[in-house]
Design a protein around this motif. Structure first.
Motif, PDB file in Angstrom:
ATOM      1  N   LEU A  25       7.014 151.549 -79.797  1.00 53.42           N
ATOM      2  CA  LEU A  25       6.671 151.380 -81.207  1.00 53.42           C
ATOM      3  C   LEU A  25       7.014 149.976 -81.685  1.00 53.42           C
ATOM      4  N   GLU A  26       8.149 149.540 -81.233  1.00 51.66           N
ATOM      5  CA  GLU A  26       8.611 148.195 -81.604  1.00 51.66           C
ATOM      6  C   GLU A  26       7.565 147.155 -81.244  1.00 51.66           C
ATOM      7  N   GLN A  27       7.161 147.280 -80.011  1.00 50.51           N
ATOM      8  CA  GLN A  27       6.199 146.309 -79.490  1.00 50.51           C
ATOM      9  C   GLN A  27       4.915 146.359 -80.298  1.00 50.51           C
ATOM     10  N   GLU A  28       4.525 147.566 -80.600  1.00 46.56           N
ATOM     11  CA  GLU A  28       3.280 147.720 -81.336  1.00 46.56           C
ATOM     12  C   GLU A  28       3.387 147.052 -82.702  1.00 46.56           C
ATOM     13  N   LYS A  29       4.539 147.231 -83.285  1.00 48.08           N
ATOM     14  CA  LYS A  29       4.761 146.638 -84.596  1.00 48.08           C
ATOM     15  C   LYS A  29       4.630 145.113 -84.510  1.00 48.08           C
ATOM     16  N   LYS A  43       1.163 144.116 -84.030  1.00 47.08           N
ATOM     17  CA  LYS A  43       0.384 144.273 -85.245  1.00 47.08           C
ATOM     18  C   LYS A  43       0.568 143.077 -86.162  1.00 47.08           C
ATOM     19  N   GLN A  44       1.781 142.577 -86.149  1.00 47.21           N
ATOM     20  CA  GLN A  44       2.043 141.430 -87.010  1.00 47.21           C
ATOM     21  C   GLN A  44       1.260 140.208 -86.589  1.00 47.21           C
ATOM     22  N   ARG A  45       0.955 140.166 -85.319  1.00 44.81           N
ATOM     23  CA  ARG A  45       0.260 138.971 -84.827  1.00 44.81           C
ATOM     24  C   ARG A  45      -1.228 139.007 -85.108  1.00 44.81           C
ATOM     25  N   GLN A  46      -1.732 140.156 -85.475  1.00 45.37           N
ATOM     26  CA  GLN A  46      -3.176 140.289 -85.622  1.00 45.37           C
ATOM     27  C   GLN A  46      -3.738 139.280 -86.615  1.00 45.37           C
ATOM     28  N   MET A  47      -4.960 138.911 -86.329  1.00 44.34           N
ATOM     29  CA  MET A  47      -5.641 137.985 -87.230  1.00 44.34           C
ATOM     30  C   MET A  47      -6.231 138.788 -88.392  1.00 44.34           C
ATOM     31  N   GLY A  89      -7.357 143.156 -82.935  1.00 41.92           N
ATOM     32  CA  GLY A  89      -7.249 144.607 -82.937  1.00 41.92           C
ATOM     33  C   GLY A  89      -6.525 145.059 -81.705  1.00 41.92           C
ATOM     34  N   LEU A  90      -5.822 146.157 -81.852  1.00 38.96           N
ATOM     35  CA  LEU A  90      -5.077 146.662 -80.714  1.00 38.96           C
ATOM     36  C   LEU A  90      -5.957 147.625 -79.940  1.00 38.96           C
ATOM     37  N   ILE A  91      -5.790 147.592 -78.666  1.00 39.64           N
ATOM     38  CA  ILE A  91      -6.535 148.528 -77.851  1.00 39.64           C
ATOM     39  C   ILE A  91      -5.731 149.822 -77.796  1.00 39.64           C
ATOM     40  N   PRO A  92      -6.391 150.946 -77.991  1.00 41.76           N
ATOM     41  CA  PRO A  92      -5.640 152.196 -77.909  1.00 41.76           C
ATOM     42  C   PRO A  92      -4.880 152.274 -76.597  1.00 41.76           C
ATOM     43  N   GLN A  93      -3.656 152.616 -76.701  1.00 40.91           N
ATOM     44  CA  GLN A  93      -2.823 152.489 -75.503  1.00 40.91           C
ATOM     45  C   GLN A  93      -2.911 153.718 -74.625  1.00 40.91           C
ATOM     46  N   ARG A  94      -2.675 153.456 -73.400  1.00 40.90           N
ATOM     47  CA  ARG A  94      -2.633 154.549 -72.435  1.00 40.90           C
ATOM     48  C   ARG A  94      -1.183 154.833 -72.085  1.00 40.90           C
ATOM     49  N   GLN A  95      -0.823 156.046 -72.156  1.00 39.55           N
ATOM     50  CA  GLN A  95       0.485 156.511 -71.683  1.00 39.55           C
ATOM     51  C   GLN A  95       1.639 155.620 -72.113  1.00 39.55           C
ATOM     52  N   HIS A  96       1.668 155.366 -73.353  1.00 37.08           N
ATOM     53  CA  HIS A  96       2.816 154.653 -73.912  1.00 37.08           C
ATOM     54  C   HIS A  96       3.118 153.355 -73.183  1.00 37.08           C
TER      55      HIS A  96
END
Lengths: 436, 910
Positions: free
Chosen positions: B631-635, B638-642, B620-627
């Motif tokens: 978006l790219e990175q987040e994507k 996300k793909q790596r998530q189990m 799970g991703l931790i809600p991010q602080r101040q960007h």
């Protein structure tokens, strides 16, 4: 007792000829069925050229007295082959005879050049020498083997494909001729060779495992071996790794070596770490003894194990010679630990823990006190042993701590000054360190 | 309407059915006649007469004009019109000669239409205003030119307008002629334009079985020749339909066409479908009958009825279809359906397994192609279809495992379909790998707490089976590398699953093969046969994970230590690092279950120190602080998530970590109460303690953390009962402990450890108030056997943690009063520091040796620092590299702090 017998495991890593002493030893113990053992020996012997030994075993097995035809035949072929090989190497041997007295023998390079220039001998002949040595070894003539192999080692180049074999052969024959000093030298040479040559990982592991097993033979017979075995098995990570992965049972010999080596008590800590790490793959009374004593401080358990240890050692070819030493030292270890923990022990309890009669134990302690290895008094009225020596007071601790400091600092300043002086003397030349 | 916009660009299922009219787009290439249409006409070549040639030219131009009309590209209409005039003048002699001067009907008709169009456009003043400058100008010119030109035809046009329907047969015949011609043309251009052609014919074919909305195209199809050409064929409906269309067209086309000219060719195609959908209704109202459907029975006509279907024909068809693959304009959905049709045809005709396999294989890849975006999961319907086809394919392959060679190494040219051994190009392995990835994607898309997820997860069995089948196949056919790959896939599906039989086997209750044995087999194969490091690393990690899962602590630990992965893992790819983290977490849990508290702590510290184990385990991703991340990175992350079912329970992890930290830290704290050099064993644990101390009022514990903190406080006083009650109670059981397989054993072990450590803490804390303590009393107090107490105390004495000795006759521990006074303690510290200083001096001196010496020295120091075992893991995750920096800074701070303390104590001494 067969449970703790390591012979089968050890045999896998020993040369055929080296197994005979072990098997013969087993014959003298009543662990396995004698006939089975003898048959096994016969089988092994048949793969060698030791005709006399074969007949001997056959006799012991109560097989028909008369030699079978093939054995007769074999003897003849063996002898013929020997002769043939000896003829082949004769020129070289003659030369060697001649130059034996000269000091060319000391250096392999000069020896080779002398042989080539003065006597016009081809170096390839050494392969025949090697073959002859091998053949002699097969026949059980170890003494001659060593001398031929010695020549081989002098003349052969380390990159020769047989060089490794020569080294192994030399070590084996030295061991079999009970020539421990040279065996040790060969062992070191072989170890260097293995460590420095580029085998694949698996190969090198295999070579090391063999070496470890062979060296156990040497180490327990050579006077200096007990230090060396610790040095090699415990403090050379490559060999420790080999032991841990291939043959954890070697830990038994290592433990024995550490226990009987009073001078190296600090090795004990490292050893125990290894034993604990491997406890799931290998366990025997000796390692368990150490575990009980130094990990769990279970003296009762240690005592029981010590009892078992004695039988194990009695039945182990490699360490049977150290039995008394082992028991003595193990007791001492128990006692030492005991003393460090307790300030007052009943001599009855002590005797129990040491596997001794009370009288005997008391006598033993008295001896220890007299030899000033123990600061204790015996209260014979109550049957107590009272430990002396109060722990250090903080003041003393403090003094101890700062005691060496000034000395060390002084030594350091001394060093710095001396260096400075040297530097000044050297002057300019020193700058080269900075320009680099 | 939303569908409208969504569907348009994607050539969605519905809109695609209208694609029959694409000719607009393709206008310059008269390839309307599908090549698949292997009619007789198509086969035999007609030597074309001059008339045909001319007529064809004309009809082409007319077609163009019609197309341009639709998109209102008046500029092009003008040019085409000029062309038409030229072509007509060229054709005139022939017309005179062969047709007796009668102007062909289709020319007349087109002229009539053009006229209507021009007039209409001209009259539409608003429309004209909105026109682009270019178009407006062209319109004027066109109108003038047309007027001038049309004079010659006026009579004919008039006649035509009076009764446009007469043309009937005549016209049809002509049209046929034209079609024939164009199809001839097709043949020629076949090779070059195969793609375009194949593409175009499909839609038309497949529309029929579809219950999709019918439009005027359908009426087209209902005519005998079922060609999709263009409206020229459907002359009858033209008038109305065209008008209709024009009305609708304007809306969109004006925008599309006017904006810029270039994309014009493509745009209409995308836009048109929409229009036509709107058309449907009005048309229906106007009484256009829908052509009765025969359901699926009326399959697209792939081959002529009497055509001989053999391997070659099917194959060439297949190639045609597949050639369109990856093209922008290709309708991927139709492609799939077409392939399926092809499959059933070849099944009917018994063309042998090779061709079937080939077609199935292509279906699989077509389904994979269906989804354009890699990051998005495929649609469920396709997923199930994919599973099905894959299953069939594998069954087929396995049945013919010795006859079919399916490999990437086979080139297109060397493929062999007819005789054994068949040779095919392709790779099932890649396909199944892709399928597996898709499956994970699908799972990730679902809400893990919904039924949907469970439903999806049921497919896991199928996927595993598929992998199993591929494995069987590859074992026979594949190279070691391929076997490694499929093994790893299998391992991926195996390693996180717990097999209770393993534990039963350990107890001797079970003796068949377990998953651990299976794992062993697979991994050993990979170890010895893999030559890419990645597969081996992943295999080792999974292997360790699996061992750890089944409490094979020693094996797992040895594998970790032998692999030396701790040193190299930070150089590997993120997904391997995630696997490493997961493995470490599990190893920690295993160590804990096996009672190796210290190891458990060491395994987990690395994960827990960061305070974001969730992220490190990819759960799970931790809600991010101040960007923090784009978006790219987040994507990417996300793909790596189990997927959820592979998660490791984080609360359990944290609890295990905190409890082991407690068991280590509390006695340590007690032992080193006055030691200035005391180091924290676990920072996270300290944080928890401190945060609870800060509270002004501490209530009864609620959360897991509060429980552990409360337990730690109890332990500090040596109150093992309270401590164990805080750790092992109903709440904690449901929250944490029951998650272990052998929960009761773990709980018992925990209580035992709590007792022991409490005893130690008690002795450390209160030894200065005792002169002596009786061992039986202690054993009673801590509910431990006397032997155990004895052994614990002995250990403490030997390690010089406790200044005491045992008095055997009275069974007591006699304390030696050696607690230093405050002054003594401080001077001790000072002495320690000075010792350090001297050591440092010596080291510096050593380091100042000449250059050649220095290097070796340096290396040695480094080696020492690295030390053994788990310590090497420090600073491994390079996805939080900044952490390392933080640590270093902290070290500096503490060092300075120490120096200050030193100074202070020195002052005090003076």
């Amino acid at each position: 007792m067969a449970k703790f017998d390591l012979t089968t495991r050890n045999l896998q890593f020993l040369d055929r000829h080296l197994t005979f002493p072990l098997l013969e030893f087993l014959l003298s113990k009543d662990i396995y069925d004698k006939n089975v053992l003898l048959n096994f020996i016969l089988e092994t012997v048949n793969k060698t050229n030791m005709i006399d030994y074969t007949t001997d075993i056959r006799q012991r097995l109560n097989l028909p007295e008369k030699m079978p035809e093939e054995l007769q035949l074999k003897r003849q072929t063996v002898l013929a082959k020997l002769k043939e090989l000896q003829l082949e190497v004769e020129p070289l041997m003659k030369c060697m005879e001649e130059i034996k007295t000269r000091d060319t023998m000391k250096d392999s390079k000069t020896l080779i050049s002398v042989l080539q220039t003065e006597y016009n001998i081809k170096i390839d002949i050494i392969q025949s020498v090697y073959k002859l040595a091998k053949y002699l070894y097969e026949c059980g003539n170890y003494t001659e083997t060593t001398s031929y192999l010695y020549i081989c080692l002098m003349i052969m180049q380390p990159h020769d494909k047989n060089y490794l074999n020569v080294l192994w052969g030399k070590l084996a024959s030295e061991i079999l001729t009970l020539n421990w000093q040279t065996a040790l030298e060969d062992l070191n040479r072989l170890r260097e060779f293995i460590d420095n040559s580029n085998f694949t990982n698996i190969q090198v592991l295999q070579q090391r495992t063999w070496l470890i097993h062979w060296s156990v033979l040497v180490f327990f017979n050579h006077p200096k071996g007990r230090d060396l075995i610790i040095e090699m098995f415990l403090y050379k990570p490559l060999y420790l790794n080999a032991i841990q992965t291939m043959c954890p049972h070697i830990l038994r010999y290592l433990s024995v070596a550490v226990i009987i080596n009073r001078g190296r008590r600090n090795a004990l800590k490292d050893l125990i770490k290894v034993i604990q790490q491997e406890s799931y793959t290998y366990k025997d009374p000796i390692t368990e003894f150490l575990e009980h004593l130094y990990v769990n401080f279970d003296f009762e358990g240690a005592r029981m194990k010590l009892h078992e240890c004695q039988t194990v050692i009695l039945n182990d070819f490699f360490i049977i010679g150290c039995l008394d030493e082992f028991v003595e030292n193990a007791r001492l270890m128990i006692f030492e630990t005991f003393c460090r923990i307790h300030q007052c022990i009943t001599s009855q309890l002590l005797a129990d823990k040491l596997n001794m009669e009370p009288e005997e134990a008391e006598c033993w302690i008295v001896n220890l006190i007299r030899n000033a290895r123990l600061d204790a008094k015996i209260d014979s009225k109550l049957g107590y042993v009272v430990m002396g020596g109060q722990p250090l007071s903080p003041y003393q601790q403090f003094v101890e701590k700062i005691d060496s400091l000034s000395v060390r600092s002084e030594a350091l300043t001394e060093l710095v000054e001396r260096k400075n002086r040297v530097k000044n003397q050297e002057g300019e030349s020193n700058w080269k360190y900075y320009t680099n | 309407m939303s569908r409208f916009f969504a569907g348009g660009s994607d050539s969605d299922s519905d809109s695609s059915s209208d694609d029959g009219q694409i000719p607009i787009a393709k206008a310059p290439q008269p390839v309307q006649q599908p090549i698949v249409y292997s009619d007789d006409e198509d086969v035999k070549r007609v030597v074309r007469s001059a008339k045909e040639k001319r007529f064809e030219e004309l009809s082409n131009i007319i077609k163009n004009i019609r197309n341009y009309k639709k998109i209102k590209d008046i500029g092009s209409i003008l040019t085409s019109f000029e062309e038409l005039t030229r072509a007509y003048s060229k054709a005139q002699p022939i017309i005179l000669k062969e047709e007796n001067g009668v102007i062909p009907k289709f020319v007349i008709r087109s002229l009539a239409e053009l006229e209507t169009f021009i007039n209409q456009t001209w009259d539409d003043k608003d429309g004209r205003k909105n026109m682009s400058k270019n178009n407006g100008k062209s319109l004027g010119t066109l109108r003038q030119k047309f007027r001038k030109y049309v004079k010659d035809f006026e009579a004919d046009i008039k006649k035509f307008r009076e009764n446009p329907d007469i043309e009937g047969d005549e016209d049809e015949a002509e049209e046929k002629q034209v079609d024939e011609d164009s199809s001839d043309d097709d043949d020629e251009s076949d090779q070059q334009t195969a793609t375009a052609a194949t593409f175009k014919k499909e839609p038309e074919k497949i529309t029929k079985p579809k219950p999709a909305p019918k439009d005027d195209d359908e009426s087209d199809d209902s005519m005998d020749w079922g060609s999709s050409d263009d409206e020229s064929s459907s002359s009858s409906d033209m008038d109305d339909a065209a008008d209709m269309r024009l009305r609708f067209m304007k809306k969109v086309d004006d925008k599309g066409a006017d904006k810029d000219e270039k994309p014009r060719e493509k745009k209409p195609k995308a836009v048109r479908p929409k229009k036509e959908k709107i058309e449907e209704e009005p048309e229906d109202n106007e009484g256009w009958e829908t052509v009765p459907k025969h359901g699926t029975s009326e399959k697209p006509k792939m081959f002529a009825k009497d055509a001989e279907i053999d391997v070659h024909v099917v194959l060439s068809k297949l190639n045609e279809v597949m050639a369109a693959r990856g093209k922008k304009k290709t309708d991927r959905k139709l492609q799939i359906e077409f392939l399926q049709e092809l499959k059933s045809i070849s099944e009917q005709h018994n063309l042998g397994p090779a061709i079937l396999a080939k077609i199935r294989f292509n279906i699989v890849s077509a389904i994979f192609d269906y989804n354009l975006k890699i990051s998005e999961p495929m649609k469920l319907e396709y997923w199930s279809k994919l599973l099905e086809v894959m299953n069939e394919l594998l069954k087929l392959l396995l049945a013919n495992v010795n006859d079919i060679v399916l490999s990437e190494a086979v080139t297109e040219e060397t493929e062999e379909f007819e005789t054994k051994p068949y040779r095919l190009r392709g790779c099932v392995l890649t396909a199944v790998e892709r399928l597996d990835d898709e499956f994970i994607k699908l799972l990730k898309e679902c809400d893990p707490h919904s039924n949907e997820y469970v439903e999806r997860l049921k497919d896991e069995v199928t996927v595993t089976k598929l992998i199993e089948q591929v494995l069987k196949y590859v074992e026979v056919q594949g190279s070691p590398i391929e076997i490694c790959r499929i093994y790893l896939r299998k391992i991926d599906h195996l390693y996180y699953k717990f097999d209770p039989n393993v534990l039963k086997k350990k107890k001797g209750l079970h003796d068949s093969k377990t998953s651990v044995d299976e794992m062993e087999k697979l991994c050993f194969y990979i170890y010895s046969n893999d030559n890419t490091d990645r597969l081996r690393t992943r295999a080792i990690l999974s292997h360790i994970f699996h061992h750890a899962l089944h409490d094979n602590w020693f094996q797992a630990r040895d594998l970790v230590l032998m692999s030396h992965l701790q040193e190299t893992i930070q150089h590997s790819d993120p997904s391997t690092q995630i696997l490493y983290n997961r493995m470490m977490a599990n190893l920690g849990l295993c160590a804990f279950r096996q009672g190796n508290i210290k190891d458990a702590h060491q395994c987990l510290i690395e994960l827990m120190m960061t305070t974001k184990p969730k992220e490190l385990l990819a759960q799970g991703l931790i809600p991010q602080r101040q960007h923090e991340r784009s978006l790219e990175q987040e994507k990417v992350e996300k793909q790596r998530q189990m997927p959820f079912h592979m998660h490791i329970n984080l609360e359990l992890l944290e609890c295990v970590y905190l409890v082991s930290a407690m068991l280590l830290e509390i006695p340590y704290m007690a032992a080193h109460e006055f030691d200035a050099r005391r180091r924290m064993i676990s920072k996270t644990f300290y944080q928890q303690l401190r945060s609870s101390e800060r509270q002004s009022l501490v209530g009864p514990p609620e959360s897991m953390r509060e429980h552990v903190v409360a337990a730690s406080k109890a332990m500090r006083h040596g109150d093992w009962k309270a401590c164990s009650e805080f750790i092992v109670n109903k709440k904690m059981n449901t929250k944490v402990w029951d998650l272990f397989y052998e929960a009761d054993r773990v709980r018992d072990m925990l209580v035992k450890f709590i007792k022991e450590e409490s005893l130690r803490t008690y002795l450390f804390t209160y030894s200065n108030v005792y002169g002596s303590i009786s061992v039986p009393y202690l054993s009673e107090m801590f509910d431990l056997p006397k032997m155990k107490v004895h052994s614990i105390i002995s250990k403490m004495i030997i390690n010089e943690e406790l200044m005491a000795s045992l008095d055997d006759p009275s069974e007591t521990v006699v304390m030696h009063r050696s607690e230093p006074s405050r002054l003594q303690a401080l001077s001790m510290q000072l002495a320690d520091k000075i010792t350090n200083l001297v050591d440092a001096n010596e080291r510096i001196f050593e380091a100042k040796q000449p250059n050649f010496f220095q290097r070796g020295q340096y290396n040695r120091n480094q080696g020492n620092q690295q030390g053994g075992g788990y310590n090497r893991q420090q600073n491994q995750q390079n996805w939080n590299a900044n952490k390392r920096q933080g640590q270093r800074n902290r070290k500096n701070v503490t060092f300075q702090h120490q120096q200050q303390q030193q100074q202070q104590s020195e002052e005090k001494l003076e």
